[in-house]
Design a protein around this motif. Structure first.
Motif, mmCIF file in Angstrom:
data_model
loop_
_atom_site.group_PDB
_atom_site.id
_atom_site.type_symbol
_atom_site.label_atom_id
_atom_site.label_comp_id
_atom_site.label_asym_id
_atom_site.label_seq_id
_atom_site.Cartn_x
_atom_site.Cartn_y
_atom_site.Cartn_z
ATOM 1 N N GLN A 276 8.765 34.368 28.831
ATOM 2 C CA GLN A 276 8.142 34.153 30.127
ATOM 3 C C GLN A 276 7.274 32.899 30.108
ATOM 4 O OE1 GLN A 276 5.760 37.566 31.080
ATOM 5 N NE2 GLN A 276 4.394 37.317 29.358
ATOM 6 N N PHE A 277 6.942 32.400 31.312
ATOM 7 C CA PHE A 277 6.061 31.241 31.427
ATOM 8 C C PHE A 277 5.035 31.524 32.524
ATOM 9 C CE2 PHE A 277 9.911 30.465 33.939
ATOM 10 C CZ PHE A 277 9.390 30.244 35.206
ATOM 11 N N GLU A 278 4.056 30.656 32.681
ATOM 12 C CA GLU A 278 2.981 30.871 33.633
ATOM 13 C C GLU A 278 3.526 30.859 35.063
ATOM 14 O OE1 GLU A 278 2.986 28.894 31.135
ATOM 15 O OE2 GLU A 278 1.317 29.524 29.858
ATOM 16 N N PRO A 279 3.176 31.858 35.879
ATOM 17 C CA PRO A 279 3.693 31.943 37.253
ATOM 18 C C PRO A 279 3.379 30.731 38.117
ATOM 19 C CG PRO A 279 2.707 34.031 36.598
ATOM 20 C CD PRO A 279 2.369 33.039 35.525
ATOM 21 N N GLU A 280 2.315 29.967 37.796
ATOM 22 C CA GLU A 280 1.973 28.815 38.639
ATOM 23 C C GLU A 280 3.068 27.747 38.648
ATOM 24 O OE1 GLU A 280 -0.877 28.494 34.985
ATOM 25 O OE2 GLU A 280 -0.094 30.073 36.289
ATOM 26 N N HIS A 311 9.228 34.348 36.719
ATOM 27 C CA HIS A 311 8.631 33.617 35.595
ATOM 28 C C HIS A 311 9.148 34.131 34.248
ATOM 29 C CE1 HIS A 311 6.101 37.182 35.722
ATOM 30 N NE2 HIS A 311 5.592 36.864 34.549
ATOM 31 N N ARG A 312 10.268 34.845 34.272
ATOM 32 C CA ARG A 312 10.874 35.334 33.034
ATOM 33 C C ARG A 312 12.227 34.658 32.811
ATOM 34 N NH1 ARG A 312 8.134 39.782 35.103
ATOM 35 N NH2 ARG A 312 6.757 40.831 33.602
ATOM 36 N N SER A 329 7.605 33.599 21.097
ATOM 37 C CA SER A 329 6.451 32.725 21.345
ATOM 38 C C SER A 329 6.811 31.262 21.099
ATOM 39 C CB SER A 329 5.277 33.136 20.466
ATOM 40 O OG SER A 329 5.602 32.996 19.089
ATOM 41 N N GLU A 332 8.700 30.090 24.137
ATOM 42 C CA GLU A 332 7.770 29.947 25.262
ATOM 43 C C GLU A 332 6.933 28.681 25.112
ATOM 44 O OE1 GLU A 332 7.129 34.707 26.342
ATOM 45 O OE2 GLU A 332 5.682 33.643 25.069
ATOM 46 N N ARG A 333 6.557 28.396 23.897
ATOM 47 C CA ARG A 333 5.752 27.195 23.642
ATOM 48 C C ARG A 333 6.565 25.924 23.892
ATOM 49 N NH1 ARG A 333 4.370 28.706 19.101
ATOM 50 N NH2 ARG A 333 5.772 27.495 17.776
ATOM 51 N N ARG A 336 7.265 25.263 27.875
ATOM 52 C CA ARG A 336 6.102 24.934 28.709
ATOM 53 C C ARG A 336 6.000 23.439 29.012
ATOM 54 N NH1 ARG A 336 2.809 27.675 25.893
ATOM 55 N NH2 ARG A 336 3.233 29.621 26.969
#
Length: 711
Positions: A276-280, A311-312, A329, A332-333, A336
């Motif tokens: 997942q990532f940040e919803p913004e 966001h997934r 992780s 995800e990193r 981003r």
């Protein structure tokens, strides 16, 4: 010896993922084809292709240890050349036999046969069947040479001197006939029965394959490798579906067959994980986020039930650790910064309007003979406005002005997003980003949609543009491309079509037929050519372009399931209103099912031939007083009765009704040809009968040339 199954594998370093599926299929099919050609594998052999990131392999059933001996008959030379008058062999014959490996004593066994021109000498012999080792070596050599390798690399073998050219460095060659190693050689490697499994998760290293039939099972059990591309792909689909359900109700991964094939080519045993990532980041248009995740990271973004990005996302990993958190992780990193770049591009692009970017298109070359993208945009705008003026008069003056203004605005802004950072990073987003920026700047929604849609349809089966503005701008854009490039002689030849003009032609066809734009093609080509007078010589090759479009139309109709005869019947009339063609061809198909169709089509062909022979004769209007024979009077009366009904249906656009009305002409037409002589000696009577046939021919061929339905 009983036939056994054969396995061949080449173990290599990681293969190019986008080419793996094709490489695997080609390797197996070419190997089997060579063995079949040499009689070592039966025509019904089952061929199974295997392909993973590190291997190409094939399993072939029912292979023979040695091919059967075969009789060969070879034509040598005429008897007069091979034997002298006494019947002794000439030097030419002896030399030919020696070249075939035969001794002089073989002369007594030569067969003589007349080939229709002369007596010929034939040498009959038996060729010993090829052994498997020889045939497999030949098959491997031919297969490797013919593989569709996207880019060959050169590397040195362990001796430090020998260079090998292949798609990737090879490390092992496996060739098993049942449980026996077949001695072959390829890419500097000798065959064996040893291979390697997953780089990190195999339980045994290296792996010995004991039998050709144990290959896939052994690799999976000891090597943690799903050898079959198709099975691995199916497993990924299964895991993606399960992971999406686990991630949330109603969620589903983005459908992308090309991405699925590529990911299948990147892993040997898939393990799907949820990230997942940040919803913004969802403030950025979802097309941008989806594209960056798919193109750069090979992730499967998750969409909700409404098709909106969440966001997934799903990761297809090649590792299956007890605790996957580090993999999740890490991914995800990594994603981003990609999403941050997309957000930065989006924010930066919105600081300038599309209108302010448009003048800079003058610095972007479209074609060195056709000018800049700005000049092109201005031509598209002018052509689009001309199309508006050609539309049927079913718009009020106010509606026409509004449509004209929106078409002009969309056409001039359509290429502006080519100068944005987002499209510069992701060219696939051209048009899509233009729509988002236009909406953000307060453009009318129909205009904004047209900016995106003017590229449509981009491929077979793609949607048409939304709304009339998009339809007109897309049509103008394609007409501008076709007219300009045809005008400077950039015409597709054979399989070469660097500017995708066939696709553009199909786009014109689909917009006119499916979009039901009632503007004649000839008018469209003429108005487009008018904007190239200074750039292109003559009429811009409009006649050649028209023929090109009709050729694509014929192909398109046949692909829809219409027969060549049905297509030929409709297009023979060169109908310029393409929006009419779907109704015409459906009417022809329905007419062809009528019991009268065959006879009328044949009669129509006969009428056409008679009138063609009469070319040059001045045919006066029909004089009813000159009709003498009962059959010609009956035909004239039938035409007077039936043609008005058929014409009324035709004018109303009921082409099926028009043709069905004409079906009633069968009996009077048949009777006319049975009992009336057209080319009689009396010239007045002959011309009058030709006039009657001209009337018949004109009536029958308004919807289509029915003679083309005649076998």
């Amino acid at each position: 010896m009983m036939p056994q199954n054969l396995l061949v594998e080449i173990l290599v370093e990681e293969l190019p993922p986008k080419a793996l599926k094709t490489l695997g299929e080609s390797f197996a099919s070419a190997l089997a084809a060579s063995l079949k050609q040499d009689g070592l594998a039966p025509d019904g052999a089952v061929v199974t292709a295997y392909a993973t990131p590190r291997r190409l392999a094939a399993h072939i059933t029912g292979v023979l240890a040695a091919a059967a001996d075969r009789a060969v008959s070879q034509k040598l030379m005429p008897v007069s050349v091979g034997l002298d008058r006494s019947g002794a062999p000439t030097p030419a014959l002896l030399k030919k036999l020696a070249a075939l490996g035969a001794e002089a004593s073989a002369v007594q066994k030569l067969r003589q046969e007349n080939d229709g021109k002369a007596e010929i000498l034939f040498y009959d012999s038996t060729v010993k069947g090829m052994m498997l080792a020889e045939g497999l070596q030949k098959a491997i050599d031919a297969t490797l040479a013919a593989l569709p390798i996207p880019k060959v690399m050169s590397y040195q073998l362990a001796d430090g001197w020998t260079s090998v050219n292949f798609v990737r460095p090879a490390h092992a060659l496996l060739a098993l006939y049942g449980a026996t190693v077949v001695p072959v050689f390829a890419l500097g490697l000798s065959s064996g029965k040893v291979t390697h499994g997953h780089r990190f998760e195999g339980s045994t290293e290296p792996i010995t394959i004991e039998h050709a039939d144990y290959y896939a099972g052994t690799l999976l059990e000891r090597g943690a490798v799903i050898a079959s591309f198709a099975e691995r792909r199916a497993e990924i689909v299964r895991q993606l579906t399960a992971a999406a359900e686990k991630a949330g109700p109603g969620l589903c991964p983005v459908e992308d067959e090309a991405l699925l094939d590529e990911v299948t080519a990147l892993v040997e045993r898939p393990n799907v994980l949820i990230g997942q990532f940040e919803p913004e980041f969802l403030e950025v248009p979802q097309e941008c986020l989806i594209l960056t995740m798919k193109a750069n990271q090979k992730y499967f973004p998750l969409l909700d039930a409404a098709g909106k990005l969440t966001h997934r996302f799903l990761i297809v990993s090649n590792l299956t650790p007890p605790d996957p958190s580090a993999i999740i992780s890490g991914n995800e990193r990594v994603v981003r910064p990609r999403l941050a770049d997309a957000k930065f591009f989006f924010d930066q692009d919105r600081k300038k309007t599309l209108k302010s970017r448009t003048p800079a298109l003058a610095k972007v070359v479209y074609h060195n003979k056709l000018g800049s993208q700005l000049a092109r945009s201005e031509r598209v705008s002018a052509i689009a406005r001309d199309i508006v003026n050609k539309l049927p008069d079913d718009l009020t003056p106010r509606q026409s002005v509004i449509l004209d203004n929106r078409v002009k605005q969309a056409a001039l802004a359509a290429k502006a997003d080519l100068l944005t950072d987002m499209v510069g990073e992701f060219p696939e987003l051209q048009g899509i980003m233009g729509r988002y920026y236009a909406l953000g700047e307060g453009f009318n929604k129909e205009v904004a949609n047209a900016i995106e849609d003017h590229y449509r349809p981009r491929f077979a089966g793609d949607d048409l543009p939304r709304g009339m503005v998009g339809m007109i701008v897309a049509l103008a854009d394609k007409l501008e491309t076709l007219t300009g490039l045809f005008g400077i002689g950039q015409i597709p030849t054979g399989d070469k079509d660097p500017f995708a003009l066939r696709r553009h032609a199909l786009g014109v066809i689909r917009i006119l037929t499916e979009g039901k734009l009632d503007v004649p093609l000839s008018d469209l080509l003429d108005l487009a050519a008018a904007h190239f007078k200074e750039l292109c010589k003559g009429d811009g090759n409009t006649a050649q372009l028209s023929a090109f479009i009709f050729d694509r139309l014929a192909v398109n109709l046949r692909e829809q399931g219409y027969t060549a005869q049905e297509v030929d019947a409709v297009l023979a009339l060169n109908p310029q209103l393409l929006s009419d063609i779907p109704r015409r061809i459906k009417a022809v198909r329905l007419f062809a099912t009528l019991p009268e169709a065959v006879a009328l089509a044949a009669a129509n062909k006969r009428v056409g031939n008679i009138l063609k022979k009469a070319e040059g004769i001045t045919i006066a209007p029909l004089n009813a007083a000159l009709l003498k024979a009962a059959a010609e009077i009956a035909l004239s009366e039938a035409l007077d009765r039936i043609v008005p009904e058929a014409n009324a249906a035709f004018e109303a656009g009921d082409y099926s009704g028009s043709l069905q009305a004409l079906a009633a002409l069968r009996k009077p037409v048949d009777a006319f040809f049975d009992k009336v002589m057209v080319n009689v000696e009396d010239p007045v009577l002959r011309v009058n009968r030709l006039s009657l046939l001209t009337q018949l021919h004109g009536a029958m061929n308004r919807v289509a040339d029915l003679s083309r339905l005649s076998a």
